[in-house]
Design a protein around this motif. Structure first.
Motif, short mmCIF file in Angstrom:
data_model
loop_
_atom_site.label_atom_id
_atom_site.label_comp_id
_atom_site.label_asym_id
_atom_site.label_seq_id
_atom_site.Cartn_x
_atom_site.Cartn_y
_atom_site.Cartn_z
N VAL A 118 0.79 -1.11 -0.18
CA VAL A 118 -0.01 0.01 0.07
C VAL A 118 0.78 1.30 -0.08
O VAL A 118 0.48 2.33 -0.81
N PHE A 119 2.06 1.24 0.72
CA PHE A 119 2.86 2.49 0.95
C PHE A 119 3.29 2.58 -0.50
O PHE A 119 3.48 3.84 -0.88
N ALA A 120 3.71 1.74 -1.37
CA ALA A 120 4.23 1.83 -2.63
C ALA A 120 3.12 2.18 -3.71
O ALA A 120 3.47 3.37 -4.42
N VAL A 121 1.97 1.74 -3.55
CA VAL A 121 1.06 2.16 -4.68
C VAL A 121 0.33 3.56 -4.29
O VAL A 121 0.41 4.29 -5.11
N ILE A 122 -0.03 3.78 -3.15
CA ILE A 122 -0.48 4.79 -2.66
C ILE A 122 0.85 6.06 -2.85
O ILE A 122 0.53 7.20 -3.35
N GLY A 123 2.01 5.74 -2.37
CA GLY A 123 2.95 6.84 -2.39
C GLY A 123 3.28 7.14 -4.03
O GLY A 123 3.51 8.20 -4.20
N SER A 124 3.16 6.33 -4.98
CA SER A 124 3.49 6.30 -6.49
C SER A 124 2.38 7.39 -6.72
O SER A 124 2.70 8.20 -7.58
N ALA A 125 1.09 7.09 -6.37
CA ALA A 125 -0.01 8.13 -6.82
C ALA A 125 0.37 9.35 -6.19
O ALA A 125 0.16 10.49 -7.10
N MET A 126 0.87 9.55 -5.00
CA MET A 126 1.10 10.85 -4.49
C MET A 126 2.35 11.56 -5.27
O MET A 126 2.33 12.61 -5.42
N ALA A 127 3.33 10.70 -5.35
CA ALA A 127 4.52 11.20 -6.36
C ALA A 127 4.04 11.86 -7.55
O ALA A 127 4.68 12.95 -8.01
N SER A 128 3.26 11.22 -8.27
CA SER A 128 2.87 11.50 -9.64
C SER A 128 2.25 12.87 -9.73
O SER A 128 2.31 13.75 -10.26
N ARG A 129 1.30 12.80 -8.63
CA ARG A 129 0.76 14.51 -8.47
C ARG A 129 1.45 15.48 -8.24
O ARG A 129 1.26 16.41 -8.67
N LYS A 130 2.51 15.17 -7.43
CA LYS A 130 3.57 15.94 -6.97
C LYS A 130 4.44 16.42 -8.41
O LYS A 130 4.61 17.68 -8.51
N LEU A 131 4.64 15.57 -9.22
CA LEU A 131 5.52 15.85 -10.16
C LEU A 131 4.96 16.20 -11.51
O LEU A 131 5.41 16.86 -12.35
N ILE A 132 3.52 15.91 -11.55
CA ILE A 132 2.93 16.01 -12.80
C ILE A 132 2.03 17.08 -12.56
O ILE A 132 1.01 16.88 -11.69
N SER A 133 1.70 18.21 -13.25
CA SER A 133 0.90 19.17 -13.05
C SER A 133 -0.47 18.77 -13.18
O SER A 133 -1.67 19.06 -12.13
N ASP A 134 -0.87 18.13 -14.15
CA ASP A 134 -2.20 17.40 -14.34
C ASP A 134 -2.09 15.78 -14.44
O ASP A 134 -2.51 15.24 -15.30
N ALA A 135 -2.04 15.34 -13.03
CA ALA A 135 -1.67 13.88 -13.13
C ALA A 135 -3.04 13.16 -13.60
O ALA A 135 -2.75 11.93 -13.95
N ALA A 136 -4.01 13.71 -13.20
CA ALA A 136 -5.23 12.82 -13.44
C ALA A 136 -5.68 12.54 -14.83
O ALA A 136 -6.23 11.51 -15.29
N THR A 137 -5.21 13.49 -15.80
CA THR A 137 -5.19 13.19 -17.39
C THR A 137 -3.90 12.81 -18.12
O THR A 137 -3.81 12.56 -19.23
N ASP A 138 -2.91 12.80 -17.48
CA ASP A 138 -1.52 12.63 -18.30
C ASP A 138 -1.46 10.93 -18.06
O ASP A 138 -1.19 10.37 -16.99
N PRO A 139 -1.31 10.30 -19.06
CA PRO A 139 -1.15 8.86 -19.07
C PRO A 139 0.30 8.37 -18.32
O PRO A 139 0.13 7.19 -18.10
N SER A 140 1.28 9.21 -18.38
CA SER A 140 2.40 8.72 -17.59
C SER A 140 2.05 8.50 -16.21
O SER A 140 2.70 7.62 -15.52
N SER A 141 0.99 9.26 -15.58
CA SER A 141 0.84 8.95 -14.12
C SER A 141 0.30 7.66 -14.15
O SER A 141 0.49 6.80 -13.08
N LEU A 142 -0.54 7.16 -15.10
CA LEU A 142 -1.23 5.86 -14.99
C LEU A 142 -0.02 4.75 -15.13
O LEU A 142 -0.22 3.81 -14.60
N VAL A 143 0.86 4.91 -16.07
CA VAL A 143 1.86 3.91 -16.18
C VAL A 143 2.76 3.91 -14.89
O VAL A 143 3.17 2.89 -14.49
N LEU A 144 3.03 5.09 -14.27
CA LEU A 144 3.74 5.08 -13.04
C LEU A 144 3.08 4.24 -12.02
O LEU A 144 3.76 3.67 -11.19
N VAL A 145 1.89 4.52 -11.97
CA VAL A 145 1.17 3.65 -10.86
C VAL A 145 1.08 2.14 -11.01
O VAL A 145 1.18 1.29 -10.30
#
Length: 260
Positions: free
Chosen positions: A38-65
């Protein structure tokens, strides 16, 4: 009268099997593996939101998670496989219980360990990131709760079916390939359904983030669908695809005293 006396005795025996030293080690193993997953999965979602301005619509965020899900689940299953079977998911535990590979009292203790671990992992993320928002699983606006639950059920079916196949003693020793196959399936399912149902597949994962975030909308989606999908996968594998198997598919590790 005899049957009335046997039922409580059987229940007591099952409960006693669920509180042995081996059983307690299994619950601890589930807690540790689920915590890191859980730490890795939720942490990766939080990291993508911090690094990507619009993580909700950016495909790279989905790939990262999805990649984090694959790596984390493979590793988490591997480190717990020889102790608890490496369920790391209440849906997997439910599927094993329905299939008769694990007792109901033991399954309940597994659930407690898994959900507590998920809450603790999300809480640690929130505290250590100085209150950064903990993301929760949500369904797409165009989807209904029923549709999302069906999608999550299909995802859980695929995952639990893979768990059964990976742990089947007739396919040879589990080794490293089994956990890797389970992780790869989870990652693929996240890529396929993440934008639609959230791609949780794991009720504990959705529960922990919801508790810490204080947002329980559509939480039933991440329980009803996965539990039904897991039960169908277990029953289908044991009774239709590979009926009459000689050994428990969940007995990958030390099963003595933990109802496996």
């Amino acid at each position: 009268m005899l049957l009335g006396e046997m039922a409580p005795a059987l229940l007591t025996a099952r409960f006693q099997e669920s509180v042995t030293a081996n059983a307690l080690r299994a619950y601890l193993a589930e807690f540790i593996s689920t915590f890191f997953y859980v730490f890795a999965v939720i942490g990766s979602a939080m990291a993508s939101r911090k690094l990507i301005s619009d993580a909700a619509t950016d495909p790279s965020s989905l790939v990262l998670v999805a990649i984090a899900n694959t790596f984390a689940l493979s590793s988490s299953v591997y480190i717990a496989a020889n102790v608890s079977g490496g369920h790391v998911n209440p849906a997997v535990t439910f599927g094993m219980a329905v299939g008769g590979h694990i007792s109901v009292p033991t399954a309940m203790f597994y659930w407690v360990s898994q959900m507590l671990a998920s809450v603790m992992a999300c809480l640690l993320l929130k505290v250590t990131t100085v209150g950064q928002h903990v993301p929760t699983f949500t369904i797409a606006n165009e989807m209904t709760g029923f549709g999302a639950s069906m999608v999550e059920g299909v995802l859980a079916f695929a995952l639990v079916y893979t768990v059964y196949a990976a742990g089947d003693p007739r396919t040879g020793p589990l080794g490293v390939i089994g956990p890797l196959a389970i992780g790869l399936m989870a990652g693929a399912m996240v890529l396929a359904a993440g934008p639609f149902s959230g791609g949780s597949i794991n009720p504990a994962l959705a529960f922990g983030s919801a508790v810490v975030a204080g947002r329980f909308k559509n939480q039933a989606v991440y329980w009803v669908g996965p539990l039904i999908g897991a039960a169908v996968a277990g029953l289908l594998y044991d009774n239709v695809v590979f009926p009459g198997q000689a050994a428990s598919v969940s007995g990958r590790g030390n099963s003595e005293g933990i109802g496996l």
